[in-house]
Design an enzyme around this catalytic site. Structure first.
Site, PDB file in Angstrom:
ATOM      1  N   GLU A 110       9.024   4.816   2.837  1.00 43.40           N
ATOM      2  CA  GLU A 110       8.659   5.718   3.930  1.00 43.40           C
ATOM      3  C   GLU A 110       7.671   6.796   3.471  1.00 43.40           C
ATOM      4  O   GLU A 110       6.697   7.081   4.150  1.00 43.40           O
ATOM      5  CB  GLU A 110       9.925   6.364   4.501  1.00 43.40           C
ATOM      6  CG  GLU A 110       9.757   6.722   5.949  1.00 43.40           C
ATOM      7  CD  GLU A 110      10.906   7.554   6.463  1.00 43.40           C
ATOM      8  OE1 GLU A 110      11.918   7.709   5.747  1.00 43.40           O
ATOM      9  OE2 GLU A 110      10.789   8.076   7.574  1.00 43.40           O
ATOM     10  N   ASP A 111       7.920   7.408   2.338  1.00 50.08           N
ATOM     11  CA  ASP A 111       7.089   8.537   1.900  1.00 50.08           C
ATOM     12  C   ASP A 111       6.176   8.202   0.727  1.00 50.08           C
ATOM     13  O   ASP A 111       5.206   8.906   0.480  1.00 50.08           O
ATOM     14  CB  ASP A 111       7.981   9.731   1.503  1.00 50.08           C
ATOM     15  CG  ASP A 111       8.837  10.202   2.667  1.00 50.08           C
ATOM     16  OD1 ASP A 111       8.256  10.437   3.735  1.00 50.08           O
ATOM     17  OD2 ASP A 111      10.059  10.312   2.501  1.00 50.08           O
ATOM     18  N   HIS A 158      14.394  15.242  -4.831  1.00 47.67           N
ATOM     19  CA  HIS A 158      15.254  14.763  -3.738  1.00 47.67           C
ATOM     20  C   HIS A 158      15.944  13.427  -4.040  1.00 47.67           C
ATOM     21  O   HIS A 158      17.177  13.367  -4.047  1.00 47.67           O
ATOM     22  CB  HIS A 158      14.466  14.739  -2.427  1.00 47.67           C
ATOM     23  CG  HIS A 158      15.166  14.035  -1.317  1.00 47.67           C
ATOM     24  ND1 HIS A 158      16.386  14.465  -0.833  1.00 47.67           N
ATOM     25  CD2 HIS A 158      14.856  12.914  -0.607  1.00 47.67           C
ATOM     26  CE1 HIS A 158      16.778  13.638   0.140  1.00 47.67           C
ATOM     27  NE2 HIS A 158      15.875  12.699   0.286  1.00 47.67           N
ATOM     28  N   ASP A 198      21.960  11.075   1.218  1.00 48.12           N
ATOM     29  CA  ASP A 198      20.637  11.582   1.607  1.00 48.12           C
ATOM     30  C   ASP A 198      20.805  12.789   2.537  1.00 48.12           C
ATOM     31  O   ASP A 198      20.207  13.849   2.331  1.00 48.12           O
ATOM     32  CB  ASP A 198      19.877  10.446   2.319  1.00 48.12           C
ATOM     33  CG  ASP A 198      18.484  10.846   2.756  1.00 48.12           C
ATOM     34  OD1 ASP A 198      17.831  11.617   2.030  1.00 48.12           O
ATOM     35  OD2 ASP A 198      18.046  10.374   3.828  1.00 48.12           O
ATOM     36  N   ASP A 212      47.911  25.314   8.009  1.00 48.98           N
ATOM     37  CA  ASP A 212      47.335  24.723   6.801  1.00 48.98           C
ATOM     38  C   ASP A 212      46.039  25.424   6.390  1.00 48.98           C
ATOM     39  O   ASP A 212      45.165  24.817   5.793  1.00 48.98           O
ATOM     40  CB  ASP A 212      47.123  23.214   6.965  1.00 48.98           C
ATOM     41  CG  ASP A 212      46.130  22.883   8.072  1.00 48.98           C
ATOM     42  OD1 ASP A 212      45.817  23.784   8.876  1.00 48.98           O
ATOM     43  OD2 ASP A 212      45.677  21.727   8.134  1.00 48.98           O
ATOM     44  N   HIS A 239      15.099   5.341  -2.223  1.00 47.54           N
ATOM     45  CA  HIS A 239      15.273   5.273  -0.768  1.00 47.54           C
ATOM     46  C   HIS A 239      14.086   5.804   0.035  1.00 47.54           C
ATOM     47  O   HIS A 239      13.916   5.448   1.189  1.00 47.54           O
ATOM     48  CB  HIS A 239      16.570   5.959  -0.331  1.00 47.54           C
ATOM     49  CG  HIS A 239      16.482   7.453  -0.216  1.00 47.54           C
ATOM     50  ND1 HIS A 239      16.687   8.285  -1.277  1.00 47.54           N
ATOM     51  CD2 HIS A 239      16.194   8.250   0.832  1.00 47.54           C
ATOM     52  CE1 HIS A 239      16.545   9.539  -0.886  1.00 47.54           C
ATOM     53  NE2 HIS A 239      16.235   9.560   0.388  1.00 47.54           N
TER      54      HIS A 239
HETATM   55 MN    MN Z   1      15.552  11.087   1.807  1.00 43.59          MN
END
Ligand code: MN
Length: 491
Positions: free
Chosen positions: A77-78, A49, A141, A263, A73
């Site tokens: 958090e993880d 990821h 993300d 268009d 990133h």
């Molecule tokens: Mn992420």
């Protein structure tokens, strides 16, 4: 090191210094360790990821700081890494970026009531205006997460898809990232409106099949003619993004009639100079008759407020109407990647003069980004959060029109805006003293509904110091409404 990361590094080496490449490598190794043993819901290693996010950021030619933040990133958090640790390893700049992305991720954009929603958007905007790279990493993300959205439970799919359509895609659009906006929308559409998506897909399949055949012929014909004039050009066919088509179909004027959309397919001519754009335009009109009611839209002479530049013309060709867009390579990059491209060009320019500032990499909003500054300004001005929500929902994220001052300045207003809205957008004194208006040289009422492309001139009365209360019955912008209401309260 994985094969996939090695490939990415090769792309980074093309436009980044050796020092930066080393830092990016370090960030990858760090992220790999932090996410060791973790899996995504689809069973793949978690590192896929952040690596995917970094790949997207590299495809937008973003700076080393953004790429590092993309790789890192999710480590807080993880991956259980503290901000202090991150600061020690990578410095303040990167830590702030990662923290910004984490904070935006925590913001629940669809709160149960308006107040929470407003508060969250407010936070998001503050983070965003501080360093726009945060929003770019967040967009990447979201982009990567949408690719694997099918693994999540139905309810979550719907929430993420809706949030993408309501918040992230409009943000990308406002940042001038047209292509990314279109892709985000098309990825979210099937989850947000499954039935309508299936129906539209079925309805357009045969049309698009035929169109892609036809476009090959047009391409050959146009290229041949350009070459005879000595113009080196790239000619591409492009299909309208499905969600963008869906939205257009539901406009009152179109009323779900697909034949009214001109268009659906477009031919894009990319040349080197502005002069060649106009030569190409002449050549196109010589080959195919322009459609009179639609006309030529010259966004080179008059760029859209988000900086978009191109010439658009609709022509009759072989029994159908097609749109032709003409632009330079630089305009093309900017139309696809918006501020990411602006940043890239600024960086290239600085490289030439060997500016040491390039290493700092601070990413402030440019004058083309006045929308972001405006939001920050509004946020300071507005006290009540209900009002802030309204101004955001109805001013910033809705359908817009673009009108001009007599001097040729562009003003970005909501649909159905009036000369009074325009006057207040220019200056609050101009609004207060507004006594009449001319549109394209013709006198109109102050409640006249402006349309894109019109030139608006405000006639003033110097003795008039106050707006009229009955303007409140027709103004469209919160800005005008607020200024008028202020005079009522003070009288
Ligand atoms: Mn992420």
């Amino acid at each position: 090191m994985t094969e996939r990361f090695k490939n990415l590094l090769n792309k980074i080496k093309v436009y980044q210094s050796i020092e930066n490449v080393t830092l990016i490598e370090k960030a990858f190794v760090f992220a790999q360790k932090a996410h060791e043993g973790q899996k995504r819901i689809n069973g793949k290693d978690f590192i896929v990821h952040p690596l995917g996010v970094a790949e997207i950021l590299v495809s937008w030619h973003l700076d080393a700081g953004s790429i590092m933040a993309g790789l890192l990133h999710d480590v807080v958090e993880d991956g259980g890494v503290t901000l202090e640790r991150l600061g020690k390893e990578f410095g303040k700049d990167i830590t702030q970026l990662v923290n910004g992305v984490t904070k935006i991720g925590e913001i629940k954009l669809r709160g149960t009531d308006d107040d929470i929603f407003v508060e969250n958007l407010r936070k998001m905007i503050v983070v965003m205006a501080h360093d726009l790279r945060v929003i770019l990493v967040k967009l990447a993300d979201r982009y990567h997460n949408l690719k694997t959205l099918y693994v999540l439970p139905l309810e979550k799919q719907k929430r993420i898809a809706k949030e993408t359509l309501e918040v992230y895609a409009p943000l990308a659009e406002r940042l001038g990232m047209g292509e990314i906006k279109g892709q985000l929308e098309d990825m979210a559409f099937p989850y947000a409106e499954p039935e309508k998506y299936k129906h539209l897909k079925k309805q357009t399949a045969s049309y698009y099949k035929q169109a892609s055949e036809d476009i090959k012929d047009f391409k050959r014909e146009v290229l041949k003619n350009l070459v005879t004039k000595g113009i080196k050009a790239q000619v591409n066919g492009r299909q309208k993004h499905l969600y963008s088509l869906f939205k257009k179909l539901y406009r009152p004027k179109v009323n779900k009639d697909i034949n009214k959309i001109y268009d659906l397919m477009a031919l894009r001519i990319i040349v080197n100079t502005i002069e060649e754009c106009y030569i190409a335009l002449g050549l196109i009109h010589n080959l195919y008759k322009p459609v009179p009611s639609v006309g030529v839209r010259d966004f080179i002479a008059q760029p859209k407020p988000n900086g978009y530049q191109s010439i658009h013309t609709n022509v009759f060709a072989r029994g159908r109407i097609i749109e032709i867009q003409i632009r330079t390579r630089k305009m093309h990059e900017e139309a696809e990647n918006g501020i990411a491209a602006h940043w890239y060009y600024a960086q290239q320019k600085m490289k030439k003069v060997d500016n040491p500032q390039i290493k700092v990499g601070f990413f402030a909003p440019t004058e083309k980004m006045s929308w972001v500054n405006e939001l920050v300004q509004w946020q300071k001005e507005i006290v009540g959060s209900k009002e802030f929500l309204d101004s955001l929902k109805f001013d910033a994220l809705n359908h817009r029109i673009f009108v001009f001052s007599p001097k040729g300045d562009v003003y970005d207003l909501p649909a159905d805006a009036t000369p009074v809205d325009f006057a207040y957008a220019v200056h609050s004194d101009l609004g207060d003293q507004c006594a009449g208006a001319k549109v394209d040289g013709r006198m109109v009422g102050l409640d006249f509904k402006l349309k894109s492309g019109q030139v608006v001139e405000i006639l003033t009365d110097k003795n008039k110091k106050k707006p009229s209360t009955d303007w409140l019955n027709f103004v469209m912008t919160q800005q005008a409404r607020r200024k008028i209401a202020k005079h009522i309260h003070s009288s």
